[in-house]
Design a protein around this motif. Structure first.
Motif, PDB file in Angstrom:
ATOM      1  N   ILE A 135       5.671  10.425   9.843  1.00 44.99           N
ATOM      2  CA  ILE A 135       6.706  10.715   8.852  1.00 44.99           C
ATOM      3  C   ILE A 135       6.036  11.222   7.585  1.00 44.99           C
ATOM      4  CG2 ILE A 135       8.282   8.979   9.793  1.00 44.99           C
ATOM      5  CD1 ILE A 135       7.500   7.114   7.525  1.00 44.99           C
ATOM      6  N   TYR A 136       6.826  11.885   6.722  1.00 46.03           N
ATOM      7  CA  TYR A 136       6.253  12.432   5.490  1.00 46.03           C
ATOM      8  C   TYR A 136       5.808  11.336   4.524  1.00 46.03           C
ATOM      9  CZ  TYR A 136       7.680  17.116   6.902  1.00 46.03           C
ATOM     10  OH  TYR A 136       7.795  18.294   7.577  1.00 46.03           O
ATOM     11  N   ALA A 137       6.330  10.130   4.691  1.00 46.07           N
ATOM     12  CA  ALA A 137       5.926   9.016   3.830  1.00 46.07           C
ATOM     13  C   ALA A 137       4.576   8.431   4.241  1.00 46.07           C
ATOM     14  CB  ALA A 137       6.998   7.919   3.855  1.00 46.07           C
ATOM     15  N   ASP A 138       3.971   8.945   5.295  1.00 49.27           N
ATOM     16  CA  ASP A 138       2.671   8.427   5.728  1.00 49.27           C
ATOM     17  C   ASP A 138       1.651   8.456   4.592  1.00 49.27           C
ATOM     18  OD1 ASP A 138       3.284   7.748   8.351  1.00 49.27           O
ATOM     19  OD2 ASP A 138       2.805   9.731   9.140  1.00 49.27           O
ATOM     20  N   TRP A 139       1.584   9.609   3.888  1.00 50.26           N
ATOM     21  CA  TRP A 139       0.588   9.725   2.824  1.00 50.26           C
ATOM     22  C   TRP A 139       0.862   8.726   1.693  1.00 50.26           C
ATOM     23  CZ3 TRP A 139       1.879  10.638  -2.219  1.00 50.26           C
ATOM     24  CH2 TRP A 139       3.170  11.126  -2.464  1.00 50.26           C
ATOM     25  N   TRP A 140       2.154   8.454   1.442  1.00 47.25           N
ATOM     26  CA  TRP A 140       2.548   7.503   0.397  1.00 47.25           C
ATOM     27  C   TRP A 140       1.974   6.118   0.716  1.00 47.25           C
ATOM     28  CZ3 TRP A 140       6.783   8.415  -3.358  1.00 47.25           C
ATOM     29  CH2 TRP A 140       7.107   7.281  -4.104  1.00 47.25           C
ATOM     30  N   TYR A 141       2.200   5.663   1.942  1.00 48.63           N
ATOM     31  CA  TYR A 141       1.743   4.331   2.323  1.00 48.63           C
ATOM     32  C   TYR A 141       0.224   4.273   2.507  1.00 48.63           C
ATOM     33  CZ  TYR A 141       6.661   3.142   2.907  1.00 48.63           C
ATOM     34  OH  TYR A 141       8.007   2.906   2.675  1.00 48.63           O
ATOM     35  N   ALA A 142      -0.390   5.375   2.892  1.00 44.76           N
ATOM     36  CA  ALA A 142      -1.852   5.397   2.995  1.00 44.76           C
ATOM     37  C   ALA A 142      -2.483   5.243   1.615  1.00 44.76           C
ATOM     38  CB  ALA A 142      -2.318   6.693   3.656  1.00 44.76           C
ATOM     39  N   TRP A 143      -1.910   5.935   0.618  1.00 41.68           N
ATOM     40  CA  TRP A 143      -2.411   5.813  -0.759  1.00 41.68           C
ATOM     41  C   TRP A 143      -2.194   4.375  -1.244  1.00 41.68           C
ATOM     42  CZ3 TRP A 143      -1.971  10.562  -4.446  1.00 41.68           C
ATOM     43  CH2 TRP A 143      -2.770  10.363  -5.572  1.00 41.68           C
ATOM     44  N   CYS A 144      -1.062   3.794  -0.907  1.00 41.88           N
ATOM     45  CA  CYS A 144      -0.809   2.394  -1.279  1.00 41.88           C
ATOM     46  C   CYS A 144      -1.845   1.470  -0.650  1.00 41.88           C
ATOM     47  CB  CYS A 144       0.593   1.977  -0.847  1.00 41.88           C
ATOM     48  SG  CYS A 144       1.942   2.707  -1.830  1.00 41.88           S
ATOM     49  N   LEU A 145      -2.253   1.749   0.590  1.00 40.85           N
ATOM     50  CA  LEU A 145      -3.266   0.910   1.237  1.00 40.85           C
ATOM     51  C   LEU A 145      -4.563   0.930   0.443  1.00 40.85           C
ATOM     52  CD1 LEU A 145      -4.391  -0.760   3.648  1.00 40.85           C
ATOM     53  CD2 LEU A 145      -4.986   1.448   4.719  1.00 40.85           C
ATOM     54  N   THR A 146      -4.961   2.102  -0.078  1.00 36.88           N
ATOM     55  CA  THR A 146      -6.220   2.185  -0.830  1.00 36.88           C
ATOM     56  C   THR A 146      -6.174   1.337  -2.093  1.00 36.88           C
ATOM     57  OG1 THR A 146      -5.583   4.173  -2.101  1.00 36.88           O
ATOM     58  CG2 THR A 146      -6.621   4.518   0.053  1.00 36.88           C
ATOM     59  N   TYR A 147      -4.974   1.061  -2.607  1.00 37.60           N
ATOM     60  CA  TYR A 147      -4.829   0.178  -3.771  1.00 37.60           C
ATOM     61  C   TYR A 147      -5.373  -1.215  -3.457  1.00 37.60           C
ATOM     62  CZ  TYR A 147      -2.357  -2.712  -7.267  1.00 37.60           C
ATOM     63  OH  TYR A 147      -2.034  -3.621  -8.253  1.00 37.60           O
ATOM     64  N   PHE A 148      -5.313  -1.604  -2.187  1.00 38.71           N
ATOM     65  CA  PHE A 148      -5.740  -2.945  -1.793  1.00 38.71           C
ATOM     66  C   PHE A 148      -7.131  -2.965  -1.158  1.00 38.71           C
ATOM     67  CE2 PHE A 148      -1.076  -2.985  -1.653  1.00 38.71           C
ATOM     68  CZ  PHE A 148      -0.809  -4.066  -2.477  1.00 38.71           C
ATOM     69  N   ILE A 149      -7.812  -1.820  -1.096  1.00 36.46           N
ATOM     70  CA  ILE A 149      -9.161  -1.778  -0.542  1.00 36.46           C
ATOM     71  C   ILE A 149     -10.176  -1.982  -1.656  1.00 36.46           C
ATOM     72  CG2 ILE A 149     -10.894  -0.344   0.597  1.00 36.46           C
ATOM     73  CD1 ILE A 149      -8.741   0.928   2.232  1.00 36.46           C
ATOM     74  N   SER A 150     -10.892  -3.088  -1.593  1.00 34.54           N
ATOM     75  CA  SER A 150     -11.916  -3.432  -2.562  1.00 34.54           C
ATOM     76  C   SER A 150     -11.285  -3.734  -3.925  1.00 34.54           C
ATOM     77  CB  SER A 150     -12.947  -2.296  -2.692  1.00 34.54           C
ATOM     78  OG  SER A 150     -13.892  -2.565  -3.694  1.00 34.54           O
ATOM     79  N   ALA A 151     -12.099  -4.286  -4.809  1.00 39.38           N
ATOM     80  CA  ALA A 151     -11.644  -4.552  -6.172  1.00 39.38           C
ATOM     81  C   ALA A 151     -12.068  -3.438  -7.119  1.00 39.38           C
ATOM     82  CB  ALA A 151     -12.213  -5.887  -6.658  1.00 39.38           C
ATOM     83  N   ARG A 152     -12.607  -2.356  -6.582  1.00 38.70           N
ATOM     84  CA  ARG A 152     -13.137  -1.271  -7.402  1.00 38.70           C
ATOM     85  C   ARG A 152     -12.131  -0.151  -7.640  1.00 38.70           C
ATOM     86  NH1 ARG A 152     -18.872   0.698  -5.526  1.00 38.70           N
ATOM     87  NH2 ARG A 152     -18.724   1.641  -7.615  1.00 38.70           N
ATOM     88  N   GLY A 153     -10.894  -0.350  -7.216  1.00 40.92           N
ATOM     89  CA  GLY A 153      -9.880   0.654  -7.493  1.00 40.92           C
ATOM     90  C   GLY A 153     -10.050   1.927  -6.697  1.00 40.92           C
ATOM     91  N   VAL A 154     -10.130   1.810  -5.374  1.00 40.02           N
ATOM     92  CA  VAL A 154     -10.326   2.991  -4.526  1.00 40.02           C
ATOM     93  C   VAL A 154      -9.188   3.988  -4.694  1.00 40.02           C
ATOM     94  CG1 VAL A 154     -10.572   3.769  -2.125  1.00 40.02           C
ATOM     95  CG2 VAL A 154     -11.711   1.684  -2.877  1.00 40.02           C
ATOM     96  N   HIS A 155      -7.982   3.505  -5.067  1.00 39.94           N
ATOM     97  CA  HIS A 155      -6.837   4.418  -5.237  1.00 39.94           C
ATOM     98  C   HIS A 155      -7.067   5.421  -6.365  1.00 39.94           C
ATOM     99  CE1 HIS A 155      -6.207   1.186  -8.116  1.00 39.94           C
ATOM    100  NE2 HIS A 155      -5.292   1.878  -8.726  1.00 39.94           N
TER     101      HIS A 155
END
Length: 420
Positions: A135-155
């Motif tokens: 779905i077109y929202a895939d990129w939205w949720y993928a970017w949201c996932l990077t918010y929770f990867i590491s404490a270094r702010g990957v997003h």
């Protein structure tokens, strides 16, 4: 029809939305557009002048500010989900096939707060992120996932490729140019060198300054739909290979070039592959019939949970990207048509990588079928348990970050200070 079951009904068969949903849509547009204007306005008014100054300190301030605005946009995506389309991520980890995690490492990956809530995942911070595309929202949720990867702010350090025609779209396109996203003309003859050069430069800078780096890529190249499914089947028949049931055959070329461009500059580069499943979409159905950006955020019918199954590959040792011994890591590939190691890949190495990626996608397709049948990606009953992460901001002050508040506030403070 109960509201809780709406996501299981195709959008075309849902009852018309009420005036409350119209108000929701208006409020979403106002807030989202305001945040985008604040973000892009800050880039033009407060940051661009620093980019134009011929000083190293001004360039450093410019890039630091751009990273803040990119992080602000990432926070905005999480906040809009939190306010208008509440959902959660259900993260599981591969423990059997390619890209498997060691079971003893899983406990250390999950970071919890004092209340026992999962707030981050301690994963590598320099990686290429791949996933199936529904779905077109895939990129939205993928970017949201990077918010929770590491404490270094990957997003704040994510990069994606976009159609070149989008770069001049007011506000959004301008902002993506400031984010240093990669715009391609969809002509591989010209795009391949540009892609290699930009990724090589990004990798070199990330390694030099010890910064995170995330490059998001969908190897399938497009959504699974009634138009793309026959194309994938026709190509599979032509090549004499098996077609996928739930996803499309991956296109290996873009990913191969990307990994070859980044790996020599980022010695510890990883590839994180996500298998995504949205509840309510039946097997062999098309995701866009159930979830669109409009239905999720305007109508308020988000997926109640987003299932993400992660696999982790060390690019140097786990991925057959080919021989890069002649690469010059200190420089980017030349812009001319001269032969370069990153771009001119021997056919044998292309075939090896293509077969490897197809095997990864076959495992992905099988795991999706297994999930539809059993509710689990893992074939073993004692597989990785799901880690649930509510899609919401970790701190209240990040609401202001989402609207890029602190950048103009800081400049206003400095302006007032120097005028005293």
């Amino acid at each position: 029809m109960s509201d809780s079951a709406l996501y299981t009904v195709p959008i075309a068969k849902r009852t018309p939305q009420s005036w409350l949903n119209t108000l929701r849509a208006i409020l979403f547009c106002v807030l989202f557009d305001l945040a985008c204007l604040m973000n892009n306005g800050s880039q033009f008014v407060f940051l661009l002048p620093f980019r134009m100054l011929p000083f190293r300190w001004s360039r450093r301030l410019y890039y630091k500010g751009i990273r803040y605005t990119k992080g602000s946009f990432g926070c905005l995506l999480v906040l809009m989900s939190q306010w208008f389309a509440p959902t959660k991520l259900a993260i599981t980890f591969e423990t059997q096939g390619k890209g498997r995690f060691n079971p003893e490492d899983l406990q250390s990956i999950v970071i919890k707060n004092e209340q026992g809530e999962v707030v981050a995942l301690d994963l590598p911070t320099k990686f290429v992120l791949t996933a199936n595309h529904q779905i077109y929202a895939d990129w939205w949720y993928a970017w949201c996932l990077t918010y929770f990867i590491s404490a270094r702010g990957v997003h704040r350090y994510i990069y994606i490729t976009l159609k070149k025609s989008l770069q001049w779209v007011p506000v959004v396109g301008w902002g993506m140019q400031f984010f240093n996203f990669i715009f391609l003309a969809r002509s591989w003859a010209s795009d391949r060198v540009q892609l290699a050069r930009q990724l090589a430069s990004l990798g070199k800078e990330a390694e030099k300054e010890n910064r995170p780096l995330c490059f998001l890529l969908y190897p399938e190249g497009t959504l699974v739909s009634k138009d793309t499914r026959p194309i994938s089947k026709k190509f599979a028949d032509k090549m004499g290979i098996s077609d996928m049931k739930n996803i499309l055959l991956p296109r290996s070329t873009g990913l191969h070039y990307s990994l070859r461009s980044l790996a020599p500059r980022v010695p510890k580069l990883h590839m994180i592959d996500i298998t995504v499943v949205y509840p309510g979409i039946p097997p062999m159905a098309y995701g866009q019939d159930y979830y669109t950006l409009r239905s999720i955020f305007f109508d308020g019918v988000p997926p109640p949970v987003i299932h993400m199954h992660l696999r982790l590959f060390n690019v140097t040792s786990d991925v057959p990207i080919g021989d890069l011994s002649e690469t010059k890591p200190a420089s980017a590939p030349p812009s001319s048509n001269n032969r370069t190691v990153e771009v001119d890949i021997p056919e044998k190495e292309k075939d090896v990588f293509d077969n490897w990626l197809r095997e990864v996608w076959l495992e992905k397709d099988a795991s999706i079928s297994r999930f539809h049948e059993t509710g689990s990606f893992d074939s073993r009953p004692n597989g990785s348990p799901a880690i649930e992460i509510p899609l919401r901001l970790r701190q209240r002050r990040q609401i202001l970050d989402a609207f890029c508040f602190f950048l103009p506030a800081a400049f206003a403070y400095l302006w007032g200070y120097f005028r005293r």
